[in-house]
Scaffold this active site. Structure first.
Site, PDB file in Angstrom:
ATOM      1  N   ASP A 125       0.845  -1.189   0.000  1.00 18.99           N
ATOM      2  CA  ASP A 125       0.000   0.000   0.000  1.00 18.99           C
ATOM      3  C   ASP A 125       0.884   1.244   0.000  1.00 18.99           C
ATOM      4  OD1 ASP A 125      -2.533   1.081  -0.169  1.00 18.99           O
ATOM      5  OD2 ASP A 125      -2.754   1.306   1.984  1.00 18.99           O
ATOM      6  N   TYR A 127       0.989   5.707  -0.500  1.00 15.94           N
ATOM      7  CA  TYR A 127       0.507   6.855   0.285  1.00 15.94           C
ATOM      8  C   TYR A 127       0.587   8.043  -0.647  1.00 15.94           C
ATOM      9  CZ  TYR A 127       0.331   9.004   5.071  1.00 15.94           C
ATOM     10  OH  TYR A 127      -0.011   9.627   6.253  1.00 15.94           O
ATOM     11  N   HIS A 132      -3.987  13.707   1.595  1.00 19.18           N
ATOM     12  CA  HIS A 132      -4.289  12.726   2.643  1.00 19.18           C
ATOM     13  C   HIS A 132      -3.147  12.660   3.658  1.00 19.18           C
ATOM     14  CE1 HIS A 132      -5.693   9.069   4.607  1.00 19.18           C
ATOM     15  NE2 HIS A 132      -4.527   8.504   4.354  1.00 19.18           N
ATOM     16  N   GLU A 197     -11.066   3.710   3.318  1.00 18.45           N
ATOM     17  CA  GLU A 197     -10.123   4.515   2.558  1.00 18.45           C
ATOM     18  C   GLU A 197     -10.387   4.316   1.072  1.00 18.45           C
ATOM     19  OE1 GLU A 197      -6.361   5.359   5.462  1.00 18.45           O
ATOM     20  OE2 GLU A 197      -6.085   3.775   4.000  1.00 18.45           O
ATOM     21  N   ASP A 231      -9.496   0.241   1.628  1.00 20.54           N
ATOM     22  CA  ASP A 231      -8.565  -0.218   2.666  1.00 20.54           C
ATOM     23  C   ASP A 231      -9.118   0.199   4.027  1.00 20.54           C
ATOM     24  OD1 ASP A 231      -6.275  -1.177   3.884  1.00 20.54           O
ATOM     25  OD2 ASP A 231      -5.205   0.724   3.654  1.00 20.54           O
TER      26      ASP A 231
END
Lengths: 423, 423
Positions: A125, A127, A132, A197, A231
């Site tokens: 994952d 970012y 965010h 998410e 997520d």
């Protein structure tokens, strides 16, 4: 070689599957996303299918693939994938000679039970939304929201593959340790700050050998396609556990994927510039390539919908919580994620999943999580029926949708991914 | 039900495989660890084998299993696993009626090519040594080495499964971003602070369903066994990338497993108390169970050996860098790792790997990484041939060994895991 616009994207194309020709649908003949399915309740082995209108073309029944190994299909060289796309486009278009034979290979989507699109070996994952990262950083580190590495490093971490489910997943509210403000000891209990998410999941096609980085020039050849991805996150567990090694139980209780993977080939008309403000650090050379600034990004519009249990009982439709676009939200492109992930020699395998991270746009109403929309509970979201939400409650159904559109191209959709929270 | 001491641990047992009876060996008949192998160079499918002395018993040739699915074997209920252990112990002991038949099913270890013991779906790395956490925390956060959650939460994070290799792995020095002190921008280059980590890898046997935690009382029934594990780490990459989501490229370029998994049944004689100083927080109830304090831990002695390229060229043997014991190093037991990992409903699958984290004991010479032994480069380790090491250099071979011994029991070993650093 970038997937380019070709005859399969022709806006004039129509399909002999009538439902594929309805304007505004997710699955016109220009899309052709892949998934795995079986006839609901049949218990039969999974088949590889392609969504067309409200139908699924069974690729084995249509004699386009042998067997049902989606990971092998994903691993195929770009030329083979392109040849399959052209065969599908030819066979599904109006007046195709395949119509008689392939019409026997259709299964209505409402009769199908969808599975995960492939076997996911590793799930990473990222970012990629600076908005965010800044919004969440402010919750966990008010004095230091965006860390100094953020604009240099496509920050990522490994997630859990075993708990990834397909749309329709029932998400059990996780229990875990939390430390209340002022308490001297943590307590075990159900999460009180359960969140979603809004993410995209990029699937790896061809892999690379351990020790052999994938450069930016080749990165897109290793991407198969994209699916909507939620997520789920337990913010209270996350706040207590995440230092120093990152999120763990706050994330790995469930993640939910949409059943349809839209290929990079289908996304070709929706390329967008990769923009980096001149006042920001520019990507290091291993994260840059000729042409990447002009068209390294993809423009995908995303929205989040919530239907509470009470709304469902009253037959009220879901309401939109937020809407944004990848070009507004993502600080890094999919190709940059691949190049970064492998620069140290890490090997990616066909079917591996790269989550984008929460795709929040710059404006408050573009946020991709409740944590952000409700300002960590300080400003609960007001719903039309009078309910409020700071975090998700049992019975809430959360749905993500995504689509691509621009003048001169036929709109294509990513379908949707839903999950319901249970106690 | 805990694996208990039974007739298979009898110190009087001897095997008809003569090499298994040599005192001090790793693989006496009391051990019986599992691995996957093929005859070297044969290119044949992998077989499941059990190490006995300097031989491997091919379980398919001995008609003890059908097929070669180690993950299925690991998933078997405890009673089936125990029955297989008893059958192996019976058939391999001196004067067994199986000797004639099974002697045809032996392959010498030096003729075998070992593979990973099983297919690893998900790999989680924990952080179970409070000494390591304190030592490393001091490097990254001098003012705040041990975070407030450490003594409450068995800290863990997800690692990468694709880059786990078996002993003998060649480890390519990773490149990545680093930020030099005082620099205004990071640079890409080969890691200059490449390190090893002395770990144990605990394998999951039977899995659990998503949403169904495994309580402490059942946790050990879900553990299949343990192998030596080296979690190579690039400290300079780690320092720059790890906030806020944890280590990523600093770890996922390679991890190396020993080929032999010593079962929980074999470890039964080496149980040890789980000790928690009265001045420390006591485990929350979900991490505690009746009897766990008395025998929840296992006593495994571990050592780290280094042979530099120059030593190898001069035919000088490897030198010991450090030695410790799990009972001195681990703050949490394997059962606690399972209970914590699943308390939120996360599902574990057969063959999943739980890394212990670096097992550093309390004394400086018990440290499980060079970062600790050489005090982050401030006190390089002096080798007998005059070389020094702050971090690993190209050509270095790093080997981990482990074994269990106590009065009244036959010593069993975990074999070894080696890897060589290449440029």
């Amino acid at each position: 070689m970038h997937a380019a616009i070709d005859a399969t994207h022709d806006p004039q194309l129509r399909s002999w599957v009538a439902s594929a020709n309805q304007p505004g649908g997710d699955f016109p003949i220009q899309n052709l996303p892949f998934g795995r399915f079986r006839v609901a309740g049949s218990g039969r082995p999974l088949r590889i299918g392609v969504a067309i209108g409200d139908q699924i073309l069974d690729l084995q029944a249509a004699r386009l693939v042998e067997g049902c190994d989606m990971n092998a299909l994903m691993a195929a060289p770009a030329a083979e994938r392109l040849a399959l796309r052209h065969a599908l486009s030819q066979g599904l278009r109006a007046d195709s000679a395949q119509q008689n034979q392939w019409s026997q290979a259709l299964v209505a989507q409402d009769r199908a039970e969808m599975a995960l699109p492939c076997d996911i070996g590793d799930y990473t994952d990222f970012y990629t939304s600076v908005h965010h990262a800044t919004n969440v950083g402010r919750q966990f580190r008010p004095d230091n929201p965006l860390l100094p590495n953020y604009k240099w490093v496509p920050i990522g971490y490994h997630g859990r593959a075993s708990s990834i489910g397909v749309s329709g997943q029932r998400v059990h509210r996780p229990q875990g340790q939390t430390m209340a403000a002022g308490a001297s000891a943590p307590a075990l209990g159900p999460s009180r700050r359960l969140d979603y998410e809004l993410e995209l999941g990029w699937f790896i096609g061809q892999g690379n050998d351990l020790g052999t980085p994938i450069g930016m020039g080749a990165a897109e050849q290793h991407l198969f396609g994209v699916a909507l991805f939620n997520d789920w996150s337990a913010r209270d567990l996350q706040g207590w556990e995440y230092q120093p090694l990152g999120p763990f139980l706050s994330k790995n209780f469930a993640s939910t994927l949409a059943p349809w993977v839209v290929t990079l080939e289908a996304l070709a008309p929706f390329r967008a510039p990769f923009e980096r403000p001149a006042t920001d650090p520019q990507p290091l050379p291993y994260l840059d390539a000729p042409g990447h600034r002009a068209q390294g990004a993809f423009s995908i519009t995303l929205e989040v919908l919530l239907q509470t249990g009470r709304m469902r009982a009253a037959a009220q439709p879901a309401v939109r919580l937020s809407c944004t676009n990848t070009t507004r939200a993502a600080y890094w492109t999919p190709a940059q994620l691949v190049a970064h992930h492998t620069v140290n020699g890490c090997n990616l395998r066909p079917g591996d999943l790269l989550g984008s991270g929460t795709l929040s746009g710059p404006e408050p109403h573009e946020a991709g999580s409740l944590l952000e929309l409700a300002r960590s509970g300080r400003q609960p979201v007001e719903l039309p029926n009078g309910e409020q939400r700071s975090f998700l409650e049992d019975g809430d159904t959360l749905t993500l949708r995504g689509w691509c559109e621009r003048a001169g191209a036929v709109r294509i959709g990513l379908g949707e991914v839903s999950g319901v929270v249970t106690g």
